[in-house]
Design an enzyme around this catalytic site. Structure first.
Site, PDB file in Angstrom:
ATOM      1  N   THR A   1       1.043  -0.818  -0.026  1.00  0.00           N
ATOM      2  CA  THR A   1       0.135  -0.429  -0.219  1.00  0.00           C
ATOM      3  C   THR A   1       0.800   1.092   0.034  1.00  0.00           C
ATOM      4  O   THR A   1       1.431   1.413  -0.757  1.00  0.00           O
ATOM      5  CB  THR A   1      -0.541   0.080   1.577  1.00  0.00           C
ATOM      6  OG1 THR A   1      -0.869   0.272   2.740  1.00  0.00           O
ATOM      7  CG2 THR A   1      -2.318  -1.102   0.913  1.00  0.00           C
TER       8      THR A   1
ATOM      9  N   LYS B   1       3.476  -6.377   4.246  1.00  0.00           N
ATOM     10  CA  LYS B   1       3.532  -5.908   3.917  1.00  0.00           C
ATOM     11  C   LYS B   1       2.841  -4.834   5.119  1.00  0.00           C
ATOM     12  O   LYS B   1       3.094  -5.169   5.941  1.00  0.00           O
ATOM     13  CB  LYS B   1       2.594  -5.618   3.366  1.00  0.00           C
ATOM     14  CG  LYS B   1       0.856  -5.802   3.162  1.00  0.00           C
ATOM     15  CD  LYS B   1       0.257  -4.806   4.202  1.00  0.00           C
ATOM     16  CE  LYS B   1       0.517  -3.020   4.188  1.00  0.00           C
ATOM     17  NZ  LYS B   1      -0.772  -2.282   4.835  1.00  0.00           N
TER      18      LYS B   1
ATOM     19  N   THR C   1       0.627  -2.678  12.362  1.00  0.00           N
ATOM     20  CA  THR C   1      -0.205  -3.345  11.187  1.00  0.00           C
ATOM     21  C   THR C   1       0.182  -3.664   9.937  1.00  0.00           C
ATOM     22  O   THR C   1       2.042  -2.527   9.253  1.00  0.00           O
ATOM     23  CB  THR C   1      -0.514  -1.527  11.280  1.00  0.00           C
ATOM     24  OG1 THR C   1      -1.640  -0.980  11.881  1.00  0.00           O
ATOM     25  CG2 THR C   1      -1.155  -1.095   9.828  1.00  0.00           C
TER      26      THR C   1
END
Length: 226
Positions: free
Chosen positions: A137, A163, A174
């Site tokens: 992302t 990621k 995260t």
């Protein structure tokens, strides 16, 4: 049979790969650890339900859209993707784990995703680098690694892609991470080791104090090395 990676252009991002299907070898055992955020995204909820019922055969990830804070419609969209994939892959719906990452609060472009899944062949496996690139992302570069060790005269291999760049906070920093080893492990051991290395790595990281709605790590044993 080795783990296979198939990239897709789902239409969430313009003209680039933004989807990934991971096909696990038969007899694989998997464990997942997810975010403890009260507003966990639809794919997180569904994956937690599915793995209680069946051993995963596939993991499907989309990037560019987190399908988080999208309400009942977001949940129904994720279930429809799971159903469409199970029909294409000839498996039980609950044998597919779903993961999403990206923008929060926006519905998935379902028509584009349905068209992509319907038309892709799932025949040509791609490289680990391409797989890692497909799930990025805000990452500046793909994160992937393969490492082998000789233990008792046997070569044991670990492979992973990950990621994550922002919203890093303990209790599942995260990110999405998918790790496999070929050493033979039973279900309890897979779960135990997943918790052990997550506690000493992902759950020890904090950058900006924000906890994501989508964090998930999947650890799988392909059970090829006794």
């Amino acid at each position: 049979m080795k783990t296979k990676y198939f990239t897709l252009k789902l239409g969430i991002k313009n003209g680039i790969t933004d989807g990934l299907l991971i096909a696990l070898p038969p007899d694989s055992k998997s464990s997942i650890i997810t975010t403890i955020n009260k507003f966990a995204a639809a794919p997180v909820q569904i994956s937690k339900e599915s793995i209680k019922k069946f051993e995963p055969k596939y993991i499907f990830i989309n990037s560019g859209n987190a399908n988080a804070c999208t309400g009942k419609k977001g949940y129904e969209n994720a279930k429809y993707i799971q159903k469409l994939l199970c029909e294409r892959l000839s498996c039980n719906q609950n044998e597919i784990l779903l993961m999403s990452t990206g923008i929060i609060g926006k519905q998935l472009p379902m028509n584009k995703i349905i068209s992509s899944i319907t038309n892709v062949a799932f025949t040509k496996s791609t490289s680990l680098k391409n797989a890692a690139t497909a799930i990025m992302t805000t990452d500046k570069y793909p994160k992937y690694q393969t490492k082998s060790y000789i233990i008792n005269d046997k070569r044991i291999t670990f492979t992973g892609i990950c990621k994550g760049a922002g919203m890093i906070e303990p209790s599942m920093a995260t990110m999405l991470a998918f790790i496999q080893t070929d050493i033979c492990l039973n279900k309890n051991d897979v779960k135990k080791y997943n918790q052990y290395f997550s506690d000493s790595s992902f759950n020890s990281i904090s950058v900006d104090g924000d906890m994501s709605t989508n964090d998930t790590v999947v650890f799988s044993s392909t059970n090829k090395i006794p």
